[in-house]
Design a protein around this motif. Structure first.
Motif, short mmCIF file in Angstrom:
data_model
loop_
_atom_site.label_atom_id
_atom_site.label_comp_id
_atom_site.label_asym_id
_atom_site.label_seq_id
_atom_site.Cartn_x
_atom_site.Cartn_y
_atom_site.Cartn_z
N ARG A 323 1.28 56.28 -11.68
CA ARG A 323 0.61 56.30 -12.98
C ARG A 323 -0.31 55.10 -13.14
O ARG A 323 -1.41 55.22 -13.71
CB ARG A 323 1.64 56.33 -14.10
N GLN A 324 0.09 53.95 -12.65
CA GLN A 324 -0.76 52.76 -12.75
C GLN A 324 -2.04 52.93 -11.94
O GLN A 324 -3.13 52.56 -12.40
CB GLN A 324 0.01 51.53 -12.30
N GLU A 325 -1.91 53.47 -10.73
CA GLU A 325 -3.12 53.65 -9.92
C GLU A 325 -4.02 54.73 -10.52
O GLU A 325 -5.24 54.66 -10.41
CB GLU A 325 -2.74 54.02 -8.49
N LEU A 326 -3.42 55.72 -11.18
CA LEU A 326 -4.22 56.74 -11.87
C LEU A 326 -5.01 56.11 -13.02
O LEU A 326 -6.17 56.48 -13.25
CB LEU A 326 -3.30 57.85 -12.37
N ASP A 327 -4.41 55.14 -13.72
CA ASP A 327 -5.12 54.44 -14.78
C ASP A 327 -6.25 53.59 -14.21
O ASP A 327 -7.33 53.49 -14.80
CB ASP A 327 -4.15 53.56 -15.57
N LYS A 328 -6.02 52.96 -13.06
CA LYS A 328 -7.09 52.17 -12.42
C LYS A 328 -8.24 53.07 -11.98
O LYS A 328 -9.41 52.71 -12.10
CB LYS A 328 -6.53 51.42 -11.22
N PHE A 329 -7.90 54.25 -11.46
CA PHE A 329 -8.94 55.21 -11.08
C PHE A 329 -9.77 55.61 -12.29
O PHE A 329 -11.00 55.69 -12.22
CB PHE A 329 -8.28 56.43 -10.44
N LYS A 330 -9.11 55.86 -13.42
CA LYS A 330 -9.82 56.25 -14.64
C LYS A 330 -10.75 55.14 -15.11
O LYS A 330 -11.89 55.41 -15.53
CB LYS A 330 -8.80 56.59 -15.73
N ALA A 331 -10.30 53.90 -15.04
CA ALA A 331 -11.15 52.78 -15.47
C ALA A 331 -12.30 52.54 -14.50
O ALA A 331 -13.40 52.13 -14.90
CB ALA A 331 -10.30 51.53 -15.61
N ALA A 332 -12.08 52.79 -13.22
CA ALA A 332 -13.11 52.52 -12.22
C ALA A 332 -14.24 53.54 -12.27
O ALA A 332 -15.36 53.24 -11.84
CB ALA A 332 -12.50 52.52 -10.82
N MET A 333 -13.96 54.74 -12.78
CA MET A 333 -14.99 55.76 -12.81
C MET A 333 -15.95 55.61 -13.99
O MET A 333 -16.99 56.26 -14.03
CB MET A 333 -14.35 57.15 -12.87
N THR A 334 -15.62 54.80 -14.97
CA THR A 334 -16.49 54.61 -16.14
C THR A 334 -16.71 53.13 -16.41
O THR A 334 -16.36 52.63 -17.48
CB THR A 334 -15.86 55.27 -17.37
#
Length: 711
Positions: A323-334
């Motif tokens: 879940r933490q890496e999924l949040d990092k992915f979400k922040a990195a895309m925008t």
């Protein structure tokens, strides 16, 4: 010669049906009106012809509806009770099946399926209901007239005879009867009266629960619960549930999800409701508010029943590290700075093709996150332990897991080539870029996406069917004049808010017809950024501008609006928009507080307006196809104009999407060529054959050659 554009040649899947013979036409026209209506109905209540009405019914219903009308060879010359006898007509000898006058030996009837028999017994037809009303006791003449009028009007709306319509409230909820034309005020009350009359007739015949007005029959606990709700709107949504539970002696604190599911099933069979799921969702929302406000009542949370098993698991199913890496992915895309995605200076050359070129929109990022959860859930459904998925790389490492995801999705009903599956693979490609996976991983993901991605053959079949309805001459005329109709209707409205909503929809449809924007750009039009006004002497011009960062494919929109469109927008902004917008709201189509109107709400208003006036079902994106067809209709072959109008990056996209629209033009040109060639060939052929008589086939140098002999 002017080209003639015909619908049958517009799309390759469209074919003309053979025209019926004159005998079939006469058989359709010469029908017995008394067979369709009871004798008590006057001639003013006639419906459509049975030949057209029975086409939409099932085969069993067609047989039932046509049985009193069609006549067998044995009784075709018999006189009806209200018509004089007709002279017998001798059968034609050349048609042996009509010369048979002896009836065949009686054959045992094939019983209908059990489901069909139970359906026929459970739900009588509208004709049975009309007959029932004639003898129903305790009905005043006014109610008898109103109920009969509701049934006949419903049959007219459905385009079927009363014999072919079953009094099945659940089935009628999926028809036009459940829809209310809110933008055509003179029809709203009439449609509501029709539904109310049908519901009451069903209750009289024992097919639904009898309606009890107000709070009659409610338990004291439910009456107290309704009083706790502030608005009448909120109390209305809770009334049906309160009455259902009161009839079964169920207290509010005893209502569970199982009781709510049973209530939903009973609701489907007790009244005509347009969207039962939406209604149940409103009830659950009101129930959740009651739980938050009055915890002392001990109410239990209600859950909507799922139509099918869910694919995705909740976020708590996955490991914390995932879940933490999924949040990092979400922040990195925008990111605000594109350089935050990766360091271009130290990026290896082989990694450059896999780095994103620009930040993604928040809605796109949310979709990608959901698709990654779908991929992770599919692996868990396949037997993988959720504890194994500690990071995003575990979704595609090893590469065989990607194939497992595709196989699970196909087992759950996905097509071999599905845009849903292709979207999940695209999300895995984004995750591979984020994780800086090796080149072979990207190559494998690209290969699998090419296998599952559906071919782009232009407009899909469902949209082609809807577009055919839009471009019919009468329907097209209504759609083109719809903004003007809505503006005229707004001037006649006594309710200012209703008038403002009509003008708002008029501006939406005007922009869709003139500019053809995407729905995601239409709802985000800004008062300052999207509108530019220029004055040149006495003339004023208005430009619609959308920045490239706000457009799906990065192609900016900059259009000079016609004078009529600019005038309509000015009317909306000056007179009607202030009635719907909160102070400080900067959007052309304002929503709640300072937010813009959502895409779903905006699209529903557009769909409703076209349905109410043009009687066709469309969605906002279909207007882009409509604009492309309209442009090619007047400018055949101008695909560059279509590309610029719709904002496509590549000309191939416009050609591939709308090449089918040119088939009617090509067919018309071919017809013109054939006609001109025959005009020339007519003179030449007559000159060549003048003085000659038909020859005969003889054996010559070419076997079977035809030789004309001179007379």
């Amino acid at each position: 010669m002017n080209a003639i554009y015909s619908l049958p040649t517009l799309f390759p899947t469209f074919r003309k049906f053979p025209q019926p013979s004159m005998e079939a036409k006469m058989e359709q026209i010469s029908f017995n009106f008394e067979a369709f209506f009871p004798a008590s109905i006057t001639a003013d209540s006639q419906l459509t012809e049975p030949g057209h009405a029975t086409d939409a019914t099932s085969p069993n219903q067609q047989a039932e509806a046509s049985a009193p009308v069609l006549q067998t060879p044995q009784n075709s010359n018999a006189a009806s009770p209200r018509e004089p006898a007709k002279p017998a007509i001798a059968p034609k000898v050349r048609r042996p099946r009509e010369t048979i006058v002896l009836a065949p030996p009686p054959q045992p009837e094939t019983p209908a399926p059990a489901a069909a028999n139970s359906e026929a017994r459970k739900f009588p037809s509208f004709a049975d209901a009309l007959s029932f009303l004639e003898t129903a006791p305790d009905l005043t003449p006014t109610k008898r007239r109103d109920y009969r009028s509701a049934l006949i009007s419903a049959a007219k709306l459905l385009g079927q005879p009363p014999q072919g319509i079953r009094l099945d409230l659940q089935a009628l909820s999926d028809t036009i009867l459940a829809l209310t034309p809110k933008l055509r005020g003179h029809q709203v009350k009439r449609r509501q009266n029709i539904r109310s009359g049908i519901n009451k007739v069903a209750a009289l015949m024992g097919l639904a629960h009898p309606h009890q007005p107000g709070a009659d029959g409610l338990m004291p606990a439910w009456l107290d619960l309704k009083r706790r709700l502030d608005a009448e709107y909120d109390r209305h949504h809770l009334t049906r549930l309160a009455r259902y539970c009161s009839d079964r002696n169920i207290e509010p604190e005893a209502v569970t999800s199982a009781v709510f599911t049973a209530f939903g099933r009973d609701l489907a069979a007790s009244a005509i409701i347009s969207d039962r799921t939406a209604y149940l969702r409103k009830v659950t929302n009101q129930w959740a508010r009651l739980i938050d406000r009055y915890r002392e009542l001990g109410l239990q949370a209600l859950v909507l029943p799922d139509k099918k098993a869910r694919l995705t698991f909740p976020a708590t199913k996955f490991m914390e590290s995932f879940r933490q890496e999924l949040d990092k992915f979400k922040a990195a895309m925008t990111p605000e700075n594109l350089g935050a995605l990766h360091d271009d200076l130290d990026l290896p050359a082989e990694q450059r093709p896999f780095r994103p070129s620009r930040p993604l929109k928040p809605s796109t990022v949310a979709l990608r996150v959901y698709q990654l959860r779908c991929a992770a859930s599919a692996l868990i459904h396949a037997g993988h332990d959720a504890k194994e998925l500690t990071n995003l790389a575990g979704l595609f490492t090893p590469a065989s897991r990607v194939k497992t995801v595709v196989r699970i999705l196909r087992e759950r009903g996905a097509e071999p080539r599905s845009s849903f599956v292709a979207g999940i693979i695209e999300a895995l490609r984004h995750a591979a870029r984020f994780c800086q996976a090796d080149a072979y991983v990207h190559a494998e993901l690209a290969r699998i996406k090419g296998i599952v991605e559906p071919a782009n053959n232009g407009v899909v079949s469902k949209n082609r069917e809807r577009l055919r309805a839009m471009i019919e001459p009468n329907t097209r005329a209504i759609i083109m004049m719809l903004p003007q109709f809505l503006l005229e209707g707004a001037k006649k409205c006594t309710d200012p808010l209703d008038a403002a909503r009509r003008v708002r929809v008029a501006v939406m449809i005007e922009l869709l017809t003139v500019v053809a924007p995407r729905l995601g750009n239409l709802n985000l039009l800004h008062l300052e950024r999207s509108l530019r006004r220029a004055t040149n002497g006495k003339s004023r011009a208005m430009y619609l501008i959308v920045d490239e960062t706000e457009v799906k494919n990065g192609v900016p929109i900059e259009r000079l609006l016609p004078a009529a469109t600019a005038e309509l927008i000015e009317i909306w902004l000056e007179k009607f928009r202030p009635l719907l917008a909160k102070p400080g709201n900067p959007w052309i189509f304002p929503g709640k507080k300072e937010k813009p109107m959502t895409k779903d709400l905006l699209g529903s208003w557009i769909t409703r307006a076209v349905r109410d006036y043009a009687k066709v079902e469309v969605h906002p994106h279909l207007f882009r196809h409509f604009c492309a067809w309209l442009h090619l209709h007047y400018h055949p072959g101008d695909y560059e104009g279509v590309r610029r109008l719709l904002g496509h990056k590549r000309l191939e996209t416009s050609i591939k999407s709308y090449i089918a629209f040119e088939q009617d033009v090509a067919a018309a040109r071919h017809d013109d060529a054939v006609l001109k060639e025959r005009q020339v060939a007519k003179r030449v052929a007559r000159q060549m054959l003048e003085g000659f008589r038909p020859g005969k086939v003889t054996r010559g140098p070419k076997k079977g050659a035809f030789h004309a002999e001179k007379s």
